[in-house]
Each structure stands twice: as C-alpha cells, then as structure tokens.
Design a protein around this motif. Structure first.
Motif, PDB file in Angstrom:
ATOM      1  N   GLU A  34      41.787  32.300  40.893  1.00 49.06           N
ATOM      2  CA  GLU A  34      42.278  32.340  42.268  1.00 49.06           C
ATOM      3  C   GLU A  34      41.367  33.226  43.095  1.00 49.06           C
ATOM      4  OE1 GLU A  34      46.319  33.928  42.857  1.00 49.06           O
ATOM      5  OE2 GLU A  34      46.848  31.814  42.530  1.00 49.06           O
ATOM      6  N   GLU A  35      41.015  34.363  42.469  1.00 49.80           N
ATOM      7  CA  GLU A  35      40.136  35.293  43.185  1.00 49.80           C
ATOM      8  C   GLU A  35      39.211  35.992  42.203  1.00 49.80           C
ATOM      9  OE1 GLU A  35      40.174  39.326  45.833  1.00 49.80           O
ATOM     10  OE2 GLU A  35      41.962  38.768  44.705  1.00 49.80           O
ATOM     11  N   TRP A  36      37.940  36.052  42.574  1.00 48.65           N
ATOM     12  CA  TRP A  36      36.936  36.766  41.787  1.00 48.65           C
ATOM     13  C   TRP A  36      36.744  38.110  42.494  1.00 48.65           C
ATOM     14  CZ3 TRP A  36      34.808  36.881  37.250  1.00 48.65           C
ATOM     15  CH2 TRP A  36      33.521  37.383  37.028  1.00 48.65           C
ATOM     16  N   SER A  37      37.392  39.142  41.954  1.00 44.57           N
ATOM     17  CA  SER A  37      37.435  40.430  42.660  1.00 44.57           C
ATOM     18  C   SER A  37      36.123  41.193  42.518  1.00 44.57           C
ATOM     19  CB  SER A  37      38.574  41.271  42.079  1.00 44.57           C
ATOM     20  OG  SER A  37      38.308  41.527  40.706  1.00 44.57           O
ATOM     21  N   SER A  38      35.977  42.273  43.284  1.00 41.68           N
ATOM     22  CA  SER A  38      34.749  43.072  43.172  1.00 41.68           C
ATOM     23  C   SER A  38      34.696  43.776  41.814  1.00 41.68           C
ATOM     24  CB  SER A  38      34.638  44.066  44.329  1.00 41.68           C
ATOM     25  OG  SER A  38      35.707  44.972  44.267  1.00 41.68           O
ATOM     26  N   ASP A  39      35.869  44.127  41.265  1.00 42.77           N
ATOM     27  CA  ASP A  39      35.876  44.726  39.912  1.00 42.77           C
ATOM     28  C   ASP A  39      35.351  43.722  38.887  1.00 42.77           C
ATOM     29  OD1 ASP A  39      36.816  47.108  40.747  1.00 42.77           O
ATOM     30  OD2 ASP A  39      38.834  46.933  39.866  1.00 42.77           O
ATOM     31  N   ALA A  40      35.777  42.456  39.025  1.00 42.13           N
ATOM     32  CA  ALA A  40      35.314  41.421  38.100  1.00 42.13           C
ATOM     33  C   ALA A  40      33.798  41.271  38.214  1.00 42.13           C
ATOM     34  CB  ALA A  40      36.005  40.096  38.408  1.00 42.13           C
ATOM     35  N   GLN A  41      33.302  41.274  39.459  1.00 43.78           N
ATOM     36  CA  GLN A  41      31.850  41.136  39.662  1.00 43.78           C
ATOM     37  C   GLN A  41      31.092  42.304  39.026  1.00 43.78           C
ATOM     38  OE1 GLN A  41      30.284  38.372  41.395  1.00 43.78           O
ATOM     39  NE2 GLN A  41      28.625  39.293  40.198  1.00 43.78           N
ATOM     40  N   LYS A  42      31.635  43.528  39.222  1.00 49.72           N
ATOM     41  CA  LYS A  42      30.961  44.706  38.653  1.00 49.72           C
ATOM     42  C   LYS A  42      30.905  44.624  37.130  1.00 49.72           C
ATOM     43  CE  LYS A  42      32.592  47.988  42.116  1.00 49.72           C
ATOM     44  NZ  LYS A  42      33.666  48.977  42.326  1.00 49.72           N
ATOM     45  N   LEU A  43      32.015  44.230  36.529  1.00 46.17           N
ATOM     46  CA  LEU A  43      32.049  44.154  35.061  1.00 46.17           C
ATOM     47  C   LEU A  43      31.148  43.040  34.545  1.00 46.17           C
ATOM     48  CD1 LEU A  43      35.829  44.896  34.341  1.00 46.17           C
ATOM     49  CD2 LEU A  43      33.876  46.404  33.949  1.00 46.17           C
ATOM     50  N   ALA A  44      31.150  41.911  35.250  1.00 45.10           N
ATOM     51  CA  ALA A  44      30.275  40.808  34.838  1.00 45.10           C
ATOM     52  C   ALA A  44      28.808  41.232  34.967  1.00 45.10           C
ATOM     53  CB  ALA A  44      30.557  39.565  35.675  1.00 45.10           C
ATOM     54  N   ASP A  45      28.476  41.929  36.071  1.00 46.11           N
ATOM     55  CA  ASP A  45      27.089  42.396  36.253  1.00 46.11           C
ATOM     56  C   ASP A  45      26.684  43.330  35.110  1.00 46.11           C
ATOM     57  OD1 ASP A  45      26.764  40.993  38.574  1.00 46.11           O
ATOM     58  OD2 ASP A  45      27.173  42.700  39.909  1.00 46.11           O
ATOM     59  N   ALA A  46      27.634  44.175  34.703  1.00 49.10           N
ATOM     60  CA  ALA A  46      27.305  45.187  33.687  1.00 49.10           C
ATOM     61  C   ALA A  46      27.294  44.618  32.272  1.00 49.10           C
ATOM     62  CB  ALA A  46      28.301  46.350  33.781  1.00 49.10           C
ATOM     63  N   PHE A  47      28.207  43.705  31.965  1.00 45.98           N
ATOM     64  CA  PHE A  47      28.410  43.346  30.543  1.00 45.98           C
ATOM     65  C   PHE A  47      28.205  41.874  30.194  1.00 45.98           C
ATOM     66  CE2 PHE A  47      31.181  47.112  31.287  1.00 45.98           C
ATOM     67  CZ  PHE A  47      30.447  48.008  30.515  1.00 45.98           C
ATOM     68  N   TRP A  48      28.005  41.002  31.170  1.00 51.01           N
ATOM     69  CA  TRP A  48      27.784  39.584  30.855  1.00 51.01           C
ATOM     70  C   TRP A  48      26.318  39.264  30.926  1.00 51.01           C
ATOM     71  CZ3 TRP A  48      31.874  36.037  33.712  1.00 51.01           C
ATOM     72  CH2 TRP A  48      33.137  36.254  33.128  1.00 51.01           C
ATOM     73  N   PRO A  49      25.795  38.392  30.057  1.00 46.77           N
ATOM     74  CA  PRO A  49      26.524  37.831  28.925  1.00 46.77           C
ATOM     75  C   PRO A  49      26.813  38.927  27.898  1.00 46.77           C
ATOM     76  CG  PRO A  49      24.346  36.793  29.215  1.00 46.77           C
ATOM     77  CD  PRO A  49      24.418  37.928  30.161  1.00 46.77           C
ATOM     78  N   GLY A  50      27.997  38.876  27.307  1.00 51.71           N
ATOM     79  CA  GLY A  50      28.352  39.905  26.321  1.00 51.71           C
ATOM     80  C   GLY A  50      29.800  39.862  25.913  1.00 51.71           C
ATOM     81  N   SER A  51      30.202  40.903  25.146  1.00 53.67           N
ATOM     82  CA  SER A  51      31.492  40.865  24.448  1.00 53.67           C
ATOM     83  C   SER A  51      32.666  41.416  25.264  1.00 53.67           C
ATOM     84  CB  SER A  51      31.408  41.648  23.143  1.00 53.67           C
ATOM     85  OG  SER A  51      30.204  41.407  22.502  1.00 53.67           O
ATOM     86  N   LEU A  52      32.692  41.089  26.556  1.00 55.44           N
ATOM     87  CA  LEU A  52      33.812  41.527  27.384  1.00 55.44           C
ATOM     88  C   LEU A  52      34.523  40.317  27.981  1.00 55.44           C
ATOM     89  CD1 LEU A  52      35.255  44.071  28.574  1.00 55.44           C
ATOM     90  CD2 LEU A  52      33.950  43.628  30.659  1.00 55.44           C
ATOM     91  N   THR A  53      35.843  40.235  27.750  1.00 54.99           N
ATOM     92  CA  THR A  53      36.661  39.149  28.294  1.00 54.99           C
ATOM     93  C   THR A  53      37.471  39.689  29.467  1.00 54.99           C
ATOM     94  OG1 THR A  53      36.816  38.047  26.145  1.00 54.99           O
ATOM     95  CG2 THR A  53      38.538  37.536  27.747  1.00 54.99           C
ATOM     96  N   LEU A  54      37.424  38.955  30.590  1.00 54.96           N
ATOM     97  CA  LEU A  54      38.168  39.373  31.790  1.00 54.96           C
ATOM     98  C   LEU A  54      39.407  38.506  31.958  1.00 54.96           C
ATOM     99  CD1 LEU A  54      35.153  39.578  34.295  1.00 54.96           C
ATOM    100  CD2 LEU A  54      36.081  41.407  32.845  1.00 54.96           C
ATOM    101  N   VAL A  55      40.569  39.130  32.152  1.00 53.62           N
ATOM    102  CA  VAL A  55      41.795  38.376  32.440  1.00 53.62           C
ATOM    103  C   VAL A  55      42.020  38.398  33.958  1.00 53.62           C
ATOM    104  CG1 VAL A  55      44.298  38.264  32.117  1.00 53.62           C
ATOM    105  CG2 VAL A  55      42.809  38.814  30.169  1.00 53.62           C
ATOM    106  N   LEU A  56      42.099  37.196  34.547  1.00 49.25           N
ATOM    107  CA  LEU A  56      42.216  37.046  36.010  1.00 49.25           C
ATOM    108  C   LEU A  56      43.299  36.026  36.327  1.00 49.25           C
ATOM    109  CD1 LEU A  56      38.362  36.718  36.434  1.00 49.25           C
ATOM    110  CD2 LEU A  56      39.701  38.636  37.293  1.00 49.25           C
ATOM    111  N   ASN A  57      43.744  35.969  37.573  1.00 47.86           N
ATOM    112  CA  ASN A  57      44.730  34.953  37.944  1.00 47.86           C
ATOM    113  C   ASN A  57      44.061  33.582  37.964  1.00 47.86           C
ATOM    114  OD1 ASN A  57      47.131  36.505  38.286  1.00 47.86           O
ATOM    115  ND2 ASN A  57      46.142  37.433  40.077  1.00 47.86           N
ATOM    116  N   LYS A  58      44.705  32.616  37.337  1.00 47.33           N
ATOM    117  CA  LYS A  58      44.065  31.304  37.146  1.00 47.33           C
ATOM    118  C   LYS A  58      44.213  30.401  38.368  1.00 47.33           C
ATOM    119  CE  LYS A  58      47.348  28.064  35.047  1.00 47.33           C
ATOM    120  NZ  LYS A  58      46.848  26.830  35.638  1.00 47.33           N
ATOM    121  N   SER A  59      43.298  29.434  38.466  1.00 48.84           N
ATOM    122  CA  SER A  59      43.418  28.399  39.494  1.00 48.84           C
ATOM    123  C   SER A  59      44.237  27.240  38.925  1.00 48.84           C
ATOM    124  CB  SER A  59      42.033  27.888  39.897  1.00 48.84           C
ATOM    125  OG  SER A  59      41.516  27.091  38.843  1.00 48.84           O
ATOM    126  N   GLU A  60      44.563  26.285  39.788  1.00 46.41           N
ATOM    127  CA  GLU A  60      45.346  25.109  39.370  1.00 46.41           C
ATOM    128  C   GLU A  60      44.587  24.246  38.369  1.00 46.41           C
ATOM    129  OE1 GLU A  60      47.806  23.053  42.031  1.00 46.41           O
ATOM    130  OE2 GLU A  60      48.821  24.999  41.779  1.00 46.41           O
TER     131      GLU A  60
END
Ligand code: AMP
Ligand code: MG
Length: 336
Positions: A81-107
């Motif tokens: 539903e939303e890709w937050s700035s926290d999600a972006q920061k974590l993806a920038d820091a750890f992706w590709p890699g062993s971190l899974t992000l739980v976010l609100n899903k789209s339809e």
C-alpha cells in the motif's frame, strides 16, 4: 502394456536450470531455489493456485504466511500500500540481503500468501541465482524454506532432494547457503519497527539505519499463526535432539551423534564440529543437523552455544548467537 511417468526430483545447475525453472513457474509448478539464507520453495507469488501447491507440498498450515521474494525495490511498489521512508532506508542498507520487511499489502497480493492478513513480508535475496531467477521471471516469487513443514531447513540442494524424495520438483543447484539461517524479519506496520524473527542482521544494525531503538518481539502463544517460524517446535530433526552443556558431552555414548563448537570432537560419522565464530556456526548448523538425522545414531546432542556475556567472547557475535539459540530452542526436544 501401459507406461506410467512417475514424478521425479531433479537437480539442475547453470543457465539451463533457470530456463527450466521459468517454464515450470509459468505452469504453476513449484521449484526449489537457492538463497543466501536457506533454499526456498518457489512459486509465482501472484498465482493463487501455484501458492496453494507450495503449501500442500510442504504440508504447511495455511495460517502461516509466506515471504515474497523480489529482485529489487522496483518490484515492491505493486505489492504494498505504501513504501515508507523507513522501508527505503532499510532496503538501501540491507538489500539484496537477509532482511525481510513486513508492510501493508496491496490488493494484488493473493490472500493465501499472507494467510488472510493485511500485511505482506518481502525480501530481496542476495544469492545471484535467486536474483537471476526472479529477474528473468519478471515477477515476485514466494519462497518458504524448501523442507517439509517443521523439519530442518535446507542449506544445500541435496537437503531439499532428501526432504522431497520422489516428488515432482525441480531443484536449482546453487551451492551451500552462505548465511545458513533464515532472514531477520522486521515489521514496519506498527507505531515502532519491531523484529519478529532474529537473524544474521541484528537489531543494532537496523536501529542504526532507522535512528530509533528497535526491539525483538517477545512472542506470545497467540502469535503462532502470525509468525510460524517464531514459536513452538520448528527446524526439528526427526531423531530426539537435546541441548547439552560442554561439560556433559563426555557422557555421550557411541549411539549418540554430537554437534559441537568447542573442539576436541572428531568430525566423523557420528559427530560434526562447527566453527567457534557465530557466522561460521550458523552457516554450518543445518547441514550438521541434516547429517546427524541421516546417520545411524539414535539421538542427537547439540552443544549449547557459548555464553555471549563471557569476557573471552567476541561481542559482535552476540546477535548471531541469539538467532542461533532461537533455532536451537525450537529444534531441540525438552530435556526430561
Ligand atoms: P519461512 O519462510 O518458512 O522461513 O517462514 C516465513 C516467516 O516469515 C514466518 O516465520 C514469519 O515470521 C514471517 N512472515 C511472513 N509473512 C508475514 C507477515 N505478513 N507478518 C508477519 N510475519 C510474516
Ligand atoms: Mg521454514
């Protein structure tokens, strides 16, 4: 005379493997693929029937949500539903890699993937074969660990083949997994980020990136359905498996398979010695459990990891030992 095709477990490597895997994914048939954490059982994450087959093959209760694997941030947009700035920061820091992000899903994300819940778990794995596969397929792929539900996670193609012997499944050969334990899962849907499952990426590393204190969730019984990897028996060898203090190992009889880290144990048909450093230990743990389970021993003893507050101990190893302990507590049967 009538001929009958029997299902085959097949292991393939190289570009040929990717081509065959993509054909199967398109037909809704499960495949197993390597990631840097453990091998995953892959299916098109947007294909309800294919995902159903993954649950059935694993014998996984449909109350346990799956992680959706992507090849990069571009693939996430339509899933959330939303890709937050926290999600972006974590993806920038750890992706590709062993971190899974739980976010609100789209339809777009089928309910079966998220066990009917409003959130979706997403990860971009770093194993080149996993990335190559998802990129070539062009769509996100679910990837629960490629083992029958409850059993030890696979860190080699042979482990997967052992778990699904004789079943109709294509396994991509990608060598031994580098991290060797499952990803860290961080939930970004609440008021504060919280780690649902510890892994090789620590809460401190996440805290530093987000600039806030991040805790590990203390799981209650009611969380079982939401976070299946986090509560109760899991990652279990079929043989009785016990955690033992270092001093107790001397009492192991010839019928007992010993997995130890502190040395002094021969690496032979009835034992595995693992590295003393936490990352090396995590990398080798599931393989040692698989070897122990396949041996003719009647019982498995696992040496309790070192106390992380010990002065002689490398402090940076503490989070990984914590993640390892999480798995060991679920792998081992209660001591009587
Ligand atoms: P596995 O792929 O077998 O290692 O297990 C998947 C793990 O991902 C589970 O143990 C959960 O902790 C986590 N997970 C997947 N989807 C969700 C979700 N929507 N909310 C919270 N945790 C999730
Ligand atoms: Mg699993």
């Amino acid at each position: 005379m009538q001929t009958r095709m029997t299902p085959m477990t097949e292991i393939l490597e190289g570009p040929e493997a990717i081509v065959a895997a993509i054909a199967r994914l398109g037909l809704g048939q499960p495949i197993a693929f390597p990631t840097e954490t453990v091998y995953g059982l892959g299916a098109d994450a947007l294909d309800n029937d294919a995902v159903e087959r993954v649950f059935a093959l694993k014998g996984r209760p449909t109350t346990n949500p799956l992680i959706v694997h992507v090849a990069g941030c571009e693939m996430v947009d339509e899933l959330v539903e939303e890709w937050s700035s926290d999600a972006q920061k974590l993806a920038d820091a750890f992706w590709p890699g062993s971190l899974t992000l739980v976010l609100n899903k789209s339809e777009l994300v089928p309910d079966i993937v998220t066990a009917g819940g409003p959130t979706v778990a997403i990860r971009c794995p770093s194993h080149p074969m996993a990335l190559g596969l998802i990129e070539a397929y062009g769509k996100p792929i679910v990837g629960p660990s490629a083992n029958p539900s409850g059993w030890i996670s696979p860190t080699t193609a042979d482990h997967v083949a052992r778990g699904f012997a004789g079943q109709d499944i294509l396994i991509l050969e990608g060598g031994a997994c580098r991290a060797g334990i499952e990803s860290t899962v961080v939930d970004l849907t609440g008021d504060a980020p919280i780690v649902l499952r510890p892994g090789v990426i620590s809460t401190d590393q996440i805290s530093r990136v987000l600039g806030v204190d991040v805790q590990i969730k203390q799981h209650q019984d009611e969380d079982i359905a939401r976070s299946p990897g986090t509560t109760g028996a899991h990652y279990q060898p079929a043989k009785p498996t016990l955690l033992k203090k270092t001093a107790e190992l001397g009492a192991a009889g010839p019928d007992i398979y010993v997995i130890s880290w502190s040395g002094g144990i021969a690496d032979d048909a009835r034992s595995s010695s693992l590295p003393e450093d936490a990352a090396g230990y995590a990398r080798g743990l599931y393989n040692a459990m698989h070897e122990a389970d396949a041996s003719d021993a009647s019982e498995i003893w696992i040496e309790r990891p070192p106390k992380t507050d010990d002065e002689n101990h490398n402090k940076e190893d503490a989070p990984i030992w914590h993640a390892v302990m999480e798995r060991l507590n679920r792998a081992c049967h209660p001591t009587v």
